[in-house]
Design an enzyme around this catalytic site. Structure first.
Site, PDB file in Angstrom:
ATOM      1  N   ASP A  13       0.853  -1.186   0.000  1.00  0.00           N
ATOM      2  CA  ASP A  13       0.000   0.000   0.000  1.00  0.00           C
ATOM      3  C   ASP A  13       0.889   1.236   0.000  1.00  0.00           C
ATOM      4  OD1 ASP A  13      -2.739   1.188   0.239  1.00  0.00           O
ATOM      5  OD2 ASP A  13      -1.873   2.044   2.048  1.00  0.00           O
ATOM      6  N   SER A  14       0.294   2.371  -0.340  1.00  0.00           N
ATOM      7  CA  SER A  14       1.042   3.619  -0.345  1.00  0.00           C
ATOM      8  C   SER A  14       1.386   4.071   1.070  1.00  0.00           C
ATOM      9  CB  SER A  14       0.242   4.716  -1.062  1.00  0.00           C
ATOM     10  OG  SER A  14      -0.995   4.924  -0.397  1.00  0.00           O
ATOM     11  N   CYS A  76      -4.137  -1.095  -2.533  1.00  0.00           N
ATOM     12  CA  CYS A  76      -4.209   0.339  -2.805  1.00  0.00           C
ATOM     13  C   CYS A  76      -5.072   0.498  -4.043  1.00  0.00           C
ATOM     14  CB  CYS A  76      -2.820   0.908  -3.047  1.00  0.00           C
ATOM     15  SG  CYS A  76      -2.793   2.637  -3.593  1.00  0.00           S
ATOM     16  N   CYS A 186     -10.736   3.225  -1.002  1.00  0.00           N
ATOM     17  CA  CYS A 186      -9.366   3.507  -0.581  1.00  0.00           C
ATOM     18  C   CYS A 186      -9.163   2.702   0.684  1.00  0.00           C
ATOM     19  CB  CYS A 186      -9.157   5.003  -0.318  1.00  0.00           C
ATOM     20  SG  CYS A 186      -7.547   5.388   0.398  1.00  0.00           S
ATOM     21  N   HIS A 188      -7.416   3.150   3.121  1.00  0.00           N
ATOM     22  CA  HIS A 188      -7.353   3.954   4.344  1.00  0.00           C
ATOM     23  C   HIS A 188      -8.736   4.117   4.981  1.00  0.00           C
ATOM     24  CE1 HIS A 188      -3.441   5.098   2.703  1.00  0.00           C
ATOM     25  NE2 HIS A 188      -3.139   5.692   3.847  1.00  0.00           N
TER      26      HIS A 188
END
Length: 257
Positions: A13-14, A76, A186, A188
């Site tokens: 993931d970023s 991601c 996303c 997140h």
């Protein structure tokens, strides 16, 4: 996917958001070992252009080539929107994104093709139109997409509730017609899923982690046969912060590094 004695996954993931996918993988006992890499030095990817996202993704692929993994999960949505073909073409192991699993999960949970669907994603993910294309191919037509860009840095700061998050959520969501389903586009965003659900209590939330589990079980015949998942965490910057969030988010009973 044929099972060998040890089944290993790499999760990319970023930043920290992919830990939401890791949590589901651990809870469902799909792998013996999970290698996590967060590109925290360059988060977020969602504001970057397509070629940059692909380049960063291929660099992450080189990192995972140092490990004996069976599958790399691009946890991601921005990477999943743009880089999956390049990753598959260059990987010596299987590669999965999170967008197709998310659409599959929505199809299974929301059979009504007239349902109002809200996609929350990064600017890059929303701009790709990939969710909309796949959903329309399934017959859904009442689709709205939104890129609440401030959600990612808020999650990276560990602000999963409180006044700051509430103000930002109101800024983005106050004019949205009440949806029947929300795709958390996303990884997140599941970290603030409780706040999103409080804002739209009637909506069904589609969580990337659970969607990926469902997809892996279906596409690769990976089943709940592993008693314990060990987790190794890596970050391109500030790995201690990543570990801190992992310990807070992942249940102590299933967290081991």
């Amino acid at each position: 996917m044929a099972h060998k004695q040890k089944l290993r996954a790499g999760v990319f993931d970023s930043g920290v958001g992919g830990l939401t996918v890791v949590k589901s993988l651990i809870e469902h006992k799909l792998f013996d070992e999970i290698i996590y890499f967060g590109d925290t030095a360059r988060v977020p990817y969602g504001v970057k252009d397509k070629n940059t996202i692909i380049r960063y993704s291929l660099e992450a692929l080189e990192f995972f080539k140092n490990f004996d993994i069976d599958i790399m999960i691009a946890a991601c949505n921005s990477v999943s929107a743009y880089a999956i073909p390049e990753l598959k073409a260059n990987a010596p192991f299987k590669v999965s994104g999170v967008i197709e699993p998310g659409v599959l999960a929505l199809k299974n949970k929301i059979p009504n093709l007239d349902a109002r669907i809200l996609i929350l994603g990064t600017r890059a993910t929303v701009g790709s139109g990939k969710y909309e294309k796949l959903l329309k191919a399934q017959g859904y037509h009442n689709i709205e997409s939104l890129a609440p860009s401030l959600f990612v840095p808020i999650v990276e700061e560990g602000l999963f509730s409180g006044k700051v998050l509430g103000t930002v959520m109101d800024h983005y969501l106050k004019d949205i017609t009440s949806p029947d389903a929300i795709i958390l586009g996303c990884t997140h965003f599941p970290l603030i899923a409780d706040a999103i659900h409080h804002y739209f209590p009637q909506a069904t939330l589609i969580h990337s982690g659970e969607a990926v589990v469902e997809f892996l079980e279906s596409a690769y015949n990976i089943s709940h046969i592993h008693q314990h998942s060990s987790l190794k965490l890596f970050a391109s910057e500030n790995p201690d912060k990543l570990k801190e969030i992992a310990q807070a988010w992942l249940k102590p009973a299933c967290y081991s590094s």
